[in-house]
Design a protein around this motif. Structure first.
Motif, PDB file in Angstrom:
ATOM      1  N   PHE A  37       0.841  -1.202   0.000  1.00 45.01           N
ATOM      2  CA  PHE A  37       0.000   0.000   0.000  1.00 45.01           C
ATOM      3  C   PHE A  37       0.874   1.248   0.000  1.00 45.01           C
ATOM      4  O   PHE A  37       0.653   2.175  -0.773  1.00 45.01           O
ATOM      5  CB  PHE A  37      -0.926  -0.010   1.219  1.00 45.01           C
ATOM      6  CG  PHE A  37      -1.712   1.251   1.395  1.00 45.01           C
ATOM      7  CD1 PHE A  37      -2.823   1.519   0.604  1.00 45.01           C
ATOM      8  CD2 PHE A  37      -1.344   2.187   2.358  1.00 45.01           C
ATOM      9  CE1 PHE A  37      -3.551   2.696   0.764  1.00 45.01           C
ATOM     10  CE2 PHE A  37      -2.058   3.354   2.524  1.00 45.01           C
ATOM     11  CZ  PHE A  37      -3.165   3.609   1.729  1.00 45.01           C
ATOM     12  N   LEU A  57      -5.000  -0.448  -5.703  1.00 38.67           N
ATOM     13  CA  LEU A  57      -5.878  -0.678  -4.550  1.00 38.67           C
ATOM     14  C   LEU A  57      -6.819  -1.856  -4.753  1.00 38.67           C
ATOM     15  O   LEU A  57      -7.124  -2.577  -3.799  1.00 38.67           O
ATOM     16  CB  LEU A  57      -6.670   0.589  -4.232  1.00 38.67           C
ATOM     17  CG  LEU A  57      -5.842   1.755  -3.681  1.00 38.67           C
ATOM     18  CD1 LEU A  57      -6.733   2.964  -3.433  1.00 38.67           C
ATOM     19  CD2 LEU A  57      -5.126   1.364  -2.407  1.00 38.67           C
ATOM     20  N   ALA A  58      -7.270  -2.078  -5.981  1.00 35.48           N
ATOM     21  CA  ALA A  58      -8.150  -3.223  -6.240  1.00 35.48           C
ATOM     22  C   ALA A  58      -7.409  -4.542  -5.978  1.00 35.48           C
ATOM     23  O   ALA A  58      -7.969  -5.467  -5.389  1.00 35.48           O
ATOM     24  CB  ALA A  58      -8.665  -3.176  -7.674  1.00 35.48           C
ATOM     25  N   PHE A 111      -6.172  -8.625   0.574  1.00 38.65           N
ATOM     26  CA  PHE A 111      -6.611  -8.539   1.970  1.00 38.65           C
ATOM     27  C   PHE A 111      -7.807  -9.459   2.217  1.00 38.65           C
ATOM     28  O   PHE A 111      -7.882 -10.110   3.258  1.00 38.65           O
ATOM     29  CB  PHE A 111      -6.964  -7.098   2.356  1.00 38.65           C
ATOM     30  CG  PHE A 111      -5.822  -6.326   2.935  1.00 38.65           C
ATOM     31  CD1 PHE A 111      -5.297  -6.647   4.177  1.00 38.65           C
ATOM     32  CD2 PHE A 111      -5.261  -5.274   2.239  1.00 38.65           C
ATOM     33  CE1 PHE A 111      -4.240  -5.944   4.719  1.00 38.65           C
ATOM     34  CE2 PHE A 111      -4.199  -4.559   2.767  1.00 38.65           C
ATOM     35  CZ  PHE A 111      -3.689  -4.903   4.005  1.00 38.65           C
ATOM     36  N   CYS A 112      -8.731  -9.510   1.261  1.00 39.72           N
ATOM     37  CA  CYS A 112      -9.893 -10.396   1.420  1.00 39.72           C
ATOM     38  C   CYS A 112      -9.458 -11.854   1.509  1.00 39.72           C
ATOM     39  O   CYS A 112      -9.969 -12.619   2.333  1.00 39.72           O
ATOM     40  CB  CYS A 112     -10.881 -10.186   0.273  1.00 39.72           C
ATOM     41  SG  CYS A 112     -11.756  -8.609   0.362  1.00 39.72           S
ATOM     42  N   LEU A 136      -4.843  -4.899  -3.932  1.00 47.70           N
ATOM     43  CA  LEU A 136      -4.644  -4.987  -2.480  1.00 47.70           C
ATOM     44  C   LEU A 136      -5.914  -5.446  -1.771  1.00 47.70           C
ATOM     45  O   LEU A 136      -5.857  -6.256  -0.848  1.00 47.70           O
ATOM     46  CB  LEU A 136      -4.181  -3.644  -1.915  1.00 47.70           C
ATOM     47  CG  LEU A 136      -2.732  -3.281  -2.159  1.00 47.70           C
ATOM     48  CD1 LEU A 136      -2.438  -1.884  -1.650  1.00 47.70           C
ATOM     49  CD2 LEU A 136      -1.807  -4.283  -1.496  1.00 47.70           C
ATOM     50  N   LEU A 137      -7.065  -4.931  -2.228  1.00 47.30           N
ATOM     51  CA  LEU A 137      -8.333  -5.330  -1.622  1.00 47.30           C
ATOM     52  C   LEU A 137      -8.551  -6.825  -1.791  1.00 47.30           C
ATOM     53  O   LEU A 137      -8.918  -7.518  -0.831  1.00 47.30           O
ATOM     54  CB  LEU A 137      -9.493  -4.549  -2.235  1.00 47.30           C
ATOM     55  CG  LEU A 137     -10.883  -4.942  -1.733  1.00 47.30           C
ATOM     56  CD1 LEU A 137     -11.013  -4.687  -0.234  1.00 47.30           C
ATOM     57  CD2 LEU A 137     -11.952  -4.180  -2.505  1.00 47.30           C
ATOM     58  N   ASN A 138      -8.310  -7.340  -2.990  1.00 43.84           N
ATOM     59  CA  ASN A 138      -8.457  -8.784  -3.223  1.00 43.84           C
ATOM     60  C   ASN A 138      -7.499  -9.577  -2.336  1.00 43.84           C
ATOM     61  O   ASN A 138      -7.882 -10.606  -1.770  1.00 43.84           O
ATOM     62  CB  ASN A 138      -8.199  -9.119  -4.694  1.00 43.84           C
ATOM     63  CG  ASN A 138      -9.316  -8.637  -5.588  1.00 43.84           C
ATOM     64  OD1 ASN A 138     -10.432  -8.436  -5.131  1.00 43.84           O
ATOM     65  ND2 ASN A 138      -9.016  -8.444  -6.857  1.00 43.84           N
TER      66      ASN A 138
END
Length: 120
Positions: A80, A86-87, A93-94, A89-91
């Motif tokens: 980050f 960011l997309a 993190f999920c 990173l979101l995947n």
């Protein structure tokens, strides 16, 4: 404020000791702390990410799930900071959260088995 050169010397010395000491869960955790909270002051963010991902692979191969999760968490944090998409990173993190949930369920089931065995 301390002496930057001396701090770097001790960080490098610690890294050298940890890298020549083999692998186990305690060394994995010590490396995570070193790279996440100390070493990143002296090396690039990309190098920190690479080091944490390397720890993640080692820990996962050893079955040290807790260290694998922590190293991935910190590598995502540095990703980050490095400006990662960011997309993506979101995947990531999920997926990390799903892994943590599975680990929690497996740990809880193992604890129930241990308690049942001890009561017999």
């Amino acid at each position: 404020a301390g002496d930057y050169k001396e701090a770097r010397y001790w960080a490098n010395a610690t890294s050298l000791i940890l890298n020549t000491s083999g692998t186990n869960s305690i060394l994995n955790r010590a490396n995570i702390v070193l790279h996440s909270f100390v070493q990143h002051f002296f090396v690039s963010t990309q190098e920190t990410i690479f080091s944490l991902l390397s720890i993640n692979k080692t820990a996962a191969a050893m079955g040290d799930v807790e260290s694998a999760i922590y190293s991935m968490l910190f590598s995502l944090r540095f990703s980050f900071y490095a400006g990662e998409n960011l997309a993506l990173l979101l995947n990531s993190f999920c997926e990390l959260l799903r892994t943590m949930k599975r680990y929690k369920e497996v740990a809880k089931a193992a604890l129930i088995v241990v308690v049942m065995i001890e009561t017999l």
